[in-house]
Write a protein that holds these residues in place. Structure first.
Motif: not given
Length: 435
Positions: A25-27, A98-103, A108-112
């Motif tokens: 979550i911090t990242a 809001a969902v689109q913005d966080v997605k 990007i994050f969930e690529q790793r």
């Protein structure tokens, strides 16, 4: 993306379990530009009462002219209930955005590395609040405190509502260890507000504050209920706060415990603003409060009341409230519980108030199957215990058993309460839920 797509995107993260830790979550928040740093925060932890305190503190802030974001969990019926600004949940268009913005960042994050459902909803909340330029936010801890995803935020005010044995597989097997985990949300430079605590936990809270060099304000010592009397559909009360006395406050909900929650929320709001609150604004904020799923009457003939009690301390609180406000009422109890709950201790608090029990189970792998739950309960009560797998069928069985003049109590799981609440309102199936 439409509304169904937005819900489905979040739902795709359900089932990844509870994964304690702040690294992910911090990242993610770093990648998003740390939106949680854009406003001051009241951060609320506790075994019971934290959702009510979170909602109450929001309304008190709003009544004082502060645009305020709110994050709670889990939801009763729809995922949007977790997020609010000025006490209002987002409409479909705002939710989709809001969902689109966080997605965009999560993809990007969930690529790793993958995110959990709770991490994603917490990130959505704090980003939406920043986008809406709130003046403050009130954020409820999901589980524990130290390693909960919400502990990536920095609360100017930290609240500990109560402490009891819960989630021992994650938080420790003593009340002291659990309290330490919850108190880990407290930071240097913050103010600590606590509800009623056992003496040993109060000492721990004060030691924690002293170690950090901050102020700790404890219910019963530093602020209190000066008087409370039942009123039609609620309570009239006087509250001694940190900075002032607030008299003739009407709180329109059942349960004396809610008066204490209001005192805690009021002290937290005083701590955030650093001053005595406006008396009329306190009256307005309290009068606007509602508590979905907390000693909430949802139907008549028979009376059906839903309560979110889901652990032994919660059932003890519920029992005291029923004794005070419904002393002569006997209940048909619809009970569902998760596999990590001590259902024998839970039922022990209310067994003298029930005339029948209908065991059931919500549609989640963590739920105790209805027949298994009934078998667990039967040796510990003197009333008949039946089992009905489907909660919507269970409530209809219970209503028939109670008759028009009787009463039905639904308790044991907030998921169960939400499912039955939606059914009785004719709203169909609820959204999937996870902490």
């Amino acid at each position: 993306m439409n509304y169904a797509d937005a819900v489905a995107y979040l739902d795709a993260h359900i089932g990844r379990g509870v994964v304690p830790g702040l690294d992910r979550i911090t990242a993610l928040l770093d990648l998003m530009g740390n939106p949680e740093q854009a406003y001051p925060i009241i951060h609320v932890a506790g075994t019971n009462g934290k959702t009510s305190v979170t909602r109450m503190a929001t309304l008190l802030c709003v009544a004082h002219g502060l645009s305020t974001g709110t994050f709670i969990s889990p939801h009763l019926e729809r995922v949007e209930e977790r997020f609010a600004i000025n006490g209002v949940n987002p409409d479909e268009a705002a939710f989709i955005q809001a969902v689109q913005d966080v997605k965009a960042f999560a993809d990007i994050f969930e690529q790793r590395e993958t995110l959990t459902y709770f991490e994603l909803t917490a990130a959505l909340a704090v980003a939406w609040f920043a986008d809406q330029a709130v003046d403050a936010a009130v954020i409820e801890v999901g589980l524990g405190g130290r390693l909960d995803a919400t502990n990536a935020v920095h609360g100017q005010v930290a609240v500990l509502t109560s402490v009891g044995l819960e989630h021992t597989e994650y938080l420790g097997d003593t009340v002291e260890l659990i309290a330490e985990e919850k108190l880990a949300i407290v930071e240097e430079g913050a103010v600590l507000i606590t509800g009623p605590l056992p003496q040993n936990i109060e000492r721990l809270a004060r030691r924690t504050a002293a170690r950090l060099g901050i102020n700790a304000h404890v219910y019963g010592s530093d602020f209190s209920i000066e008087g409370a009397s039942p009123a039609l559909g609620g309570w009239n009360l006087d509250i001694q706060g940190l900075h002032g006395l607030y008299e003739d406050i009407y709180l329109p909900v059942h349960g004396r415990f809610q008066t204490v929650n209001l005192a805690v929320a009021l002290a937290a709001t005083e701590a955030l603003t650093g001053r005595e609150l406006d008396h009329e604004a306190v009256i307005d904020g309290a009068a606007a409060f509602s508590a979905p799923g907390r000693m909430e009457p949802v139907a008549a003939k028979p009376l059906v009341m839903i309560d979110a009690a889901h652990n032994a301390p919660g059932f003890e609180i519920l029992s005291h409230a029923l004794a005070e406000e419904f002393a002569n009422t006997k209940w048909v109890l619809v009970l569902g519980a998760m596999e990590d709950k001590d259902v024998v201790s839970m039922i022990g608090s209310v067994k003298d108030r029930v005339i029948r029990i209908v065991a059931t189970a919500v549609d989640t792998p963590r739920a105790i199957p209805a027949t298994e739950l009934a078998a667990l309960l039967a040796p510990h009560v003197d009333v008949e215990v039946g089992a009905v797998d489907d909660p919507t069928e269970a409530i209809e069985v219970a209503r028939a058993l109670a008759g028009d003049e009787g009463s039905v109590l639904v308790a044991g799981s907030i998921y169960l309460g939400g499912t039955i609440r939606a059914h009785l309102a004719g709203q169909g199936e609820v959204h999937r839920r996870e902490r």
